[in-house]
Design an enzyme around this catalytic site. Structure first.
Site, mmCIF file in Angstrom:
data_model
loop_
_atom_site.group_PDB
_atom_site.id
_atom_site.type_symbol
_atom_site.label_atom_id
_atom_site.label_comp_id
_atom_site.label_asym_id
_atom_site.label_seq_id
_atom_site.Cartn_x
_atom_site.Cartn_y
_atom_site.Cartn_z
ATOM 1 N N VAL A 57 0.907 -1.243 -0.010
ATOM 2 C CA VAL A 57 -0.033 -0.023 0.133
ATOM 3 C C VAL A 57 0.927 1.395 -0.073
ATOM 4 O O VAL A 57 0.262 2.460 -0.257
ATOM 5 C CB VAL A 57 -0.967 0.102 1.089
ATOM 6 C CG1 VAL A 57 -2.070 -1.297 1.340
ATOM 7 C CG2 VAL A 57 -0.320 -0.035 2.374
ATOM 8 N N SER A 135 -6.943 5.196 15.059
ATOM 9 C CA SER A 135 -6.706 4.484 16.366
ATOM 10 C C SER A 135 -6.785 5.376 17.360
ATOM 11 O O SER A 135 -6.768 6.664 17.236
ATOM 12 C CB SER A 135 -5.196 4.077 16.387
ATOM 13 O OG SER A 135 -4.963 3.701 17.948
ATOM 14 N N TYR A 148 3.482 5.693 15.536
ATOM 15 C CA TYR A 148 2.254 5.184 15.313
ATOM 16 C C TYR A 148 1.243 6.133 15.527
ATOM 17 O O TYR A 148 0.302 6.328 14.788
ATOM 18 C CB TYR A 148 2.369 3.858 16.080
ATOM 19 C CG TYR A 148 0.782 3.068 15.800
ATOM 20 C CD1 TYR A 148 0.623 2.283 14.748
ATOM 21 C CD2 TYR A 148 -0.069 3.229 16.657
ATOM 22 C CE1 TYR A 148 -0.437 1.683 14.586
ATOM 23 C CE2 TYR A 148 -1.345 2.460 16.445
ATOM 24 C CZ TYR A 148 -1.505 1.653 15.461
ATOM 25 O OH TYR A 148 -2.725 1.202 15.024
ATOM 26 N N LYS A 152 -1.268 8.028 13.061
ATOM 27 C CA LYS A 152 -2.815 7.781 13.220
ATOM 28 C C LYS A 152 -3.556 9.098 13.237
ATOM 29 O O LYS A 152 -4.727 9.171 12.972
ATOM 30 C CB LYS A 152 -3.103 6.565 14.321
ATOM 31 C CG LYS A 152 -2.813 5.134 14.077
ATOM 32 C CD LYS A 152 -3.518 4.775 12.936
ATOM 33 C CE LYS A 152 -3.296 3.290 12.885
ATOM 34 N NZ LYS A 152 -4.187 2.622 11.998
#
Length: 250
Positions: A57, A135, A148, A152
């Site tokens: 992706v 998230s 992360y 997010k």
């Protein structure tokens, strides 16, 4: 023949697979992409409504080719779910830039690329629904998770920008923010008795969620019942956001 066609990134396991199963139960054709080609092939053999291809992706050409493949084979894209994600954790002052870039590239850039090319197709067909998976960490920081959490948070804001830019073409774009969900991605955390206990202390529901409990609201946001919902962030976390993130240091 299926009444609609849906794309799912990361559709071979976890939340992505749960979304695929929910869609197929409603007679919707699923075209999934994932790096796990073996799992994709098994799912294709087991389900008439499941089609899948190996796609990175973060590779723009592969993303474009996948979207073109879906349109050439199924005619249109009615719904698109962008789920694929992983991270290389680390404390900010210790983390190699390579690991930071890996996480941001996969979590944020992958969603951007799919939103770009799916958005182009949905503009041509004058409508569609996009649901991104962010998230709880978009709102709540965690130890070892700066890359992360930042990525997010970027997914959440990208969603709102896409909703603004694509609304004129009849395209709705919304985002789900899951809390702790029992998937292969979280097994390393929930498998540690100390850390799992800290999670349960913080989550009012006293448990992690089942992927199905994320899939059902995600599919709702892609349905006609959510036609007046656009640019919205839906936190699905068992009430966890109201208490904060546990200390992941052992």
């Amino acid at each position: 023949m299926a009444k609609e066609t849906a794309i799912i990134t990361g559709g071979a396991s976890g939340i992505g697979l749960a979304i695929a199963q929910e869609l197929m139960s409603q007679g919707i054709q699923v075209v999934a992409c994932d790096l796990n080609e073996e799992a994709l092939n098994k799912l294709c053999q087991a389900n008439e409504l499941y089609d899948g291809k190996k796609v990175d992706v973060t590779d723009e050409e592969q993303v474009k080719d996948f979207v073109d493949y879906v349109v050439s084979k199924h005619g249109r894209i009615d719904r698109s779910f962008h789920v694929a994600g992983a991270s290389k954790p680390g404390l900010i002052i210790e983390q190699p830039l390579e690991d930071w870039n890996f996480t941001v590239n996969l979590v944020l850039n992958g969603v951007f690329l799919f939103t770009k090319y799916v958005g182009q197709q949905m503009k041509k067909q004058k409508g569609g629904k996009i649901v991104n998976i962010s998230s709880l960490n978009a709102h709540v920081p965690m130890f070892f998770g700066a890359a992360y959490s930042s990525a997010k948070a970027g997914v959440e804001m990208l969603t709102k920008n896409a909703a603004l830019e694509l609304a004129d073409y009849g395209i709705n774009v919304n985002v789900i923010l899951p809390g702790l969900v029992n998937t292969p991605l979280t097994a390393g955390l929930t498998g540690d008795e100390t850390i799992n206990g800290r999670f349960k202390e913080r989550i009012p529901a006293k448990r992690g969620g089942d992927p199905k409990e994320i899939a059902q609201p995600a599919v709702f946001l892609s349905s006609e019942g959510a036609s007046y919902i656009n640019g919205t962030s839906l936190v699905v976390d068992g009430g966890w956001e109201v208490t904060g993130y546990p200390d992941l240091r052992v």
